[in-house]
Design a protein around this motif. Structure first.
Motif, PDB file in Angstrom:
ATOM      1  N   PRO A 140     -18.328  42.504 100.432  1.00 56.71           N
ATOM      2  CA  PRO A 140     -19.002  41.263 100.862  1.00 56.71           C
ATOM      3  C   PRO A 140     -19.756  41.378 102.179  1.00 56.71           C
ATOM      4  O   PRO A 140     -20.804  40.748 102.361  1.00 56.71           O
ATOM      5  N   GLN A 141     -19.249  42.210 103.094  1.00 58.49           N
ATOM      6  CA  GLN A 141     -19.901  42.294 104.411  1.00 58.49           C
ATOM      7  C   GLN A 141     -21.285  42.936 104.351  1.00 58.49           C
ATOM      8  O   GLN A 141     -22.075  42.814 105.293  1.00 58.49           O
ATOM      9  N   TYR A 142     -21.596  43.615 103.229  1.00 59.33           N
ATOM     10  CA  TYR A 142     -22.901  44.273 103.104  1.00 59.33           C
ATOM     11  C   TYR A 142     -23.837  43.549 102.142  1.00 59.33           C
ATOM     12  O   TYR A 142     -24.939  44.016 101.881  1.00 59.33           O
ATOM     13  N   LEU A 143     -23.401  42.418 101.626  1.00 60.09           N
ATOM     14  CA  LEU A 143     -24.194  41.693 100.640  1.00 60.09           C
ATOM     15  C   LEU A 143     -25.554  41.287 101.197  1.00 60.09           C
ATOM     16  O   LEU A 143     -26.604  41.586 100.614  1.00 60.09           O
ATOM     17  N   ASP A 144     -25.549  40.621 102.320  1.00 57.81           N
ATOM     18  CA  ASP A 144     -26.802  40.141 102.898  1.00 57.81           C
ATOM     19  C   ASP A 144     -27.686  41.296 103.352  1.00 57.81           C
ATOM     20  O   ASP A 144     -28.904  41.273 103.172  1.00 57.81           O
TER      21      ASP A 144
ATOM     22  N   ALA B 270     -13.340  26.315 102.606  1.00 54.77           N
ATOM     23  CA  ALA B 270     -14.740  26.749 102.684  1.00 54.77           C
ATOM     24  C   ALA B 270     -14.906  27.851 103.726  1.00 54.77           C
ATOM     25  O   ALA B 270     -15.678  28.796 103.531  1.00 54.77           O
ATOM     26  N   ALA B 271     -14.156  27.753 104.826  1.00 52.37           N
ATOM     27  CA  ALA B 271     -14.218  28.795 105.847  1.00 52.37           C
ATOM     28  C   ALA B 271     -13.627  30.098 105.335  1.00 52.37           C
ATOM     29  O   ALA B 271     -14.112  31.188 105.650  1.00 52.37           O
ATOM     30  N   TYR B 272     -12.581  29.988 104.515  1.00 52.40           N
ATOM     31  CA  TYR B 272     -11.980  31.189 103.953  1.00 52.40           C
ATOM     32  C   TYR B 272     -12.958  31.893 103.022  1.00 52.40           C
ATOM     33  O   TYR B 272     -13.080  33.122 103.038  1.00 52.40           O
ATOM     34  N   LEU B 273     -13.667  31.103 102.213  1.00 53.70           N
ATOM     35  CA  LEU B 273     -14.670  31.679 101.318  1.00 53.70           C
ATOM     36  C   LEU B 273     -15.781  32.338 102.125  1.00 53.70           C
ATOM     37  O   LEU B 273     -16.303  33.385 101.747  1.00 53.70           O
TER      38      LEU B 273
ATOM     39  N   SER C 154      -6.187  44.040 106.124  1.00 54.72           N
ATOM     40  CA  SER C 154      -7.554  44.519 106.278  1.00 54.72           C
ATOM     41  C   SER C 154      -8.303  43.585 107.217  1.00 54.72           C
ATOM     42  O   SER C 154      -7.812  42.507 107.573  1.00 54.72           O
ATOM     43  N   GLY C 155      -9.512  43.987 107.586  1.00 57.18           N
ATOM     44  CA  GLY C 155     -10.273  43.176 108.528  1.00 57.18           C
ATOM     45  C   GLY C 155     -10.458  41.742 108.072  1.00 57.18           C
ATOM     46  O   GLY C 155     -10.181  40.793 108.811  1.00 57.18           O
ATOM     47  N   LEU C 156     -10.903  41.554 106.817  1.00 60.56           N
ATOM     48  CA  LEU C 156     -11.138  40.207 106.298  1.00 60.56           C
ATOM     49  C   LEU C 156      -9.829  39.448 106.118  1.00 60.56           C
ATOM     50  O   LEU C 156      -9.756  38.253 106.418  1.00 60.56           O
ATOM     51  N   GLN C 157      -8.798  40.125 105.646  1.00 53.50           N
ATOM     52  CA  GLN C 157      -7.513  39.466 105.448  1.00 53.50           C
ATOM     53  C   GLN C 157      -6.923  39.018 106.786  1.00 53.50           C
ATOM     54  O   GLN C 157      -6.365  37.921 106.896  1.00 53.50           O
ATOM     55  N   LYS C 158      -7.068  39.837 107.793  1.00 54.42           N
ATOM     56  CA  LYS C 158      -6.554  39.482 109.120  1.00 54.42           C
ATOM     57  C   LYS C 158      -7.269  38.244 109.647  1.00 54.42           C
ATOM     58  O   LYS C 158      -6.638  37.328 110.198  1.00 54.42           O
ATOM     59  N   GLN C 159      -8.582  38.210 109.486  1.00 52.06           N
ATOM     60  CA  GLN C 159      -9.335  37.035 109.934  1.00 52.06           C
ATOM     61  C   GLN C 159      -8.918  35.781 109.174  1.00 52.06           C
ATOM     62  O   GLN C 159      -8.783  34.700 109.748  1.00 52.06           O
ATOM     63  N   LEU C 160      -8.685  35.937 107.871  1.00 54.63           N
ATOM     64  CA  LEU C 160      -8.258  34.816 107.047  1.00 54.63           C
ATOM     65  C   LEU C 160      -6.916  34.274 107.525  1.00 54.63           C
ATOM     66  O   LEU C 160      -6.737  33.060 107.681  1.00 54.63           O
TER      67      LEU C 160
END
Length: 534
Positions: A268-272, A320-323, A384-390
């Motif tokens: 997801p981090q490389y989508l944009d 919505a923030a989690y998504l 992981s990075g995203l999981q930690k932020q979540l």
């Protein structure tokens, strides 16, 4: 290939409503080019290619290239079709499946497939001693409970060899979704002789009936070669497929943008970033995964033994923030059943975030302003990075209600057992459909018989159990889906978990990759892919 009867197809089309096959190549049909090597990234651990024992996404992605199932999905329509089965007769009561096998299908070591291999594969998958992820898939087969109790002498009593090309399966109760079970990769047919000879080593030297056979299995590279004796005439087109290991998501992305790989599942981090580069925005696919991410509660342990507290958390979390942390690929969950699964109700409304009402509920539960609230642990099997932020976002949300929150990471291999043992208060989890039917969600996550196994919240409701059992046997597809919606309504009132979002997967591929269709169950239709670099 011969199709299923009209009535069966009608029922399945309703049960699988919402399914779409996403074709990557919209240009007019061109005669496929034979040969070439498809280069793919080896994403995640791959320790075993035994279909009964796979546990990782990487293993699941490779197994359909090596093995076949009795039923398969059509690449063009997405509908169920015959695979290793040539025909299936079903009794009027829906409990007996008599399956006729194709003749002349060869395993990679040259022996013909027979009904004995099917019987062996199903007995092995259903035996808890095997450690297969497919045990629950065969729970409706007669003898499954006896086998689960340790009596493995004759395998499943409900699976019987009639003759070398005919197998009969007796179910203990009708199951509308049993055809989809027969297409599940975990129930791929394996050769009885080779697995019996070396059950522990088969996963490293797999031999199936699939379009490709093993060429190399190493820690850095897995290579499959074309099966020239494949039972589907003219297939596969590719000469080989190679998976190469890259250690990070960045390395996978870089390999794709430098043309080292032909196709990737995009982080997801490389989508944009990728969508703005060159022509790749024209060779990207997004499709809904049959997955629900959620936070589950330990309903037996304070403070989440109180329904008011559970609902207060529901009104507080910012889904919505989690998504957004997932790159926005997907949609906020309004219920447990994801898009693409029969019974998903797009009209269901998620409660609006309401911190004032949440605080009132906390007070009603006996914790005004959070006073007297016991400290809670939120557990995760990954950091992981995203999981930690979540998790940090969830922690901050709960602290607004007065919760004292500790985040803990548990060894992924021990995570399910840890959560099921009741040692945590709240846990992060996701459920992806083993097969495309609402029963897979409702039975596994909420039926009381699954407490300590897949029902990790400890949710128990006799009426819901009864409705789940009824829906499993209901033969009218519309009535059946209505039952599942009613079940979800009841569960939503009790809030055993908070569904957060349903992710969408994004795939990017080079312009020369053809035949790249996507089905929610099958990652790639390897046999029908080809490369055109002309």
């Amino acid at each position: 290939m011969k199709r299923l009867g009209v009535v069966v197809l009608l029922c399945l089309s309703i049960v699988l409503s919402g399914f779409t096959v996403y074709s990557a190549n919209a240009e007019p049909p061109v005669k496929p080019v034979a040969g070439g090597t498809l280069q793919l990234p080896l994403d995640g651990d791959v320790n075993s290619l035994d279909p009964a024992l796979f546990t990782t996404a990487g293993e699941r992605a490779i197994i359909p290239a090596l093995f076949d199932t009795l039923m398969i999905y059509d690449q063009t329509t997405g509908a169920l079709d015959y695979g290793l089965a040539r025909g299936i007769q079903v009794s009027k009561d829906g409990k007996v499946f008599r399956i006729t096998l194709r003749k002349g299908v060869l395993f990679h070591h040259g022996r013909e497939l027979t009904a004995e291999d099917v019987k062996f594969s199903f007995d092995r998958a259903a035996n808890p001693a095997t450690g297969s992820t497919a045990v629950s898939l065969l729970s409706a087969v007669e003898g499954a409970e006896v086998l689960a109790g340790g009596n493995a002498a004759n395998g499943l009593s409900g699976v019987r060899v009639v003759d070398p090309y005919t197998i009969q399966i007796n179910l203990s109760q009708p199951s509308m979704f049993f055809f989809t079970i027969l297409a599940e990769p975990a129930l791929s047919i394996v050769p009885k002789d080779l697995v019996t000879k070396d059950p522990a080593g088969f996963g490293r030297i797999p031999r199936g009936t699939g379009p490709f056979k093993l060429g190399e299995f190493g820690p850095q590279r897995i290579r499959l070669l074309k099966n020239d004796q494949y039972w589907q005439s003219g297939l596969p087109y590719l000469a080989s497929i190679t998976w190469t290991r890259y250690n990070t998501a960045k390395a996978i992305y870089d390999a794709f943008t430098t043309y080292e790989t032909d196709l990737i599942n995009l982080d997801p981090q490389y989508l944009d970033l990728l969508s703005k580069r060159g022509s790749w925005n024209k060779t990207m696919q997004t499709w809904p995964e049959l997955t629900t991410f959620y936070f589950g509660f330990n309903m037996q342990k304070p403070p989440f033994d109180r329904p008011e507290v559970r609902r207060a958390v529901l009104l507080t979390v910012n889904a919505a923030a989690y998504l957004g942390l997932h790159g926005g690929a997907g949609e906020v969950a309004n219920g447990v059943l994801p898009p693409g699964i029969g019974g998903h109700n797009p009209q269901r409304q998620r409660p609006v975030r309401n911190l004032k009402e949440a605080a009132n509920l906390i007070s009603k539960a006996g914790y005004p302003g959070g006073r007297g609230m016991p400290p809670i642990k939120i557990s995760a099997g990954s950091m992981s990075g995203l999981q930690k932020q979540l998790l940090e976002l969830v922690k901050a949300d709960l602290e607004t209600l007065g919760f004292k929150v500790q985040i803990e990471q548990i060894d992924p291999d021990k995570y399910d057992q840890y959560v099921a043992s009741g040692q945590t208060n709240m846990f992060s989890y996701g459920w992806t459909a083993d097969y495309p039917d609402p029963h897979n969600f409702m039975f596994n996550l909420f039926h009381s018989s699954q407490i300590g196994a897949t029902n990790l919240t400890g949710y128990k409701n006799a009426q819901v159990d009864k409705l789940i059992d009824q829906a499993r046997e209901e033969r009218d597809p519309l009535k059946r889906l209505t039952l599942y919606q009613n079940i979800e309504d009841q569960i939503a009132k009790e809030v055993p978990m908070i569904p957060t979002f349903h992710p969408a997967a994004v795939r990017a591929f080079q312009s020369w990759v053809k035949g790249n269709s996507i089905h929610p169950v099958i990652p790639l239709f390897y046999a029908q892919m080809w490369l055109d670099k002309r």
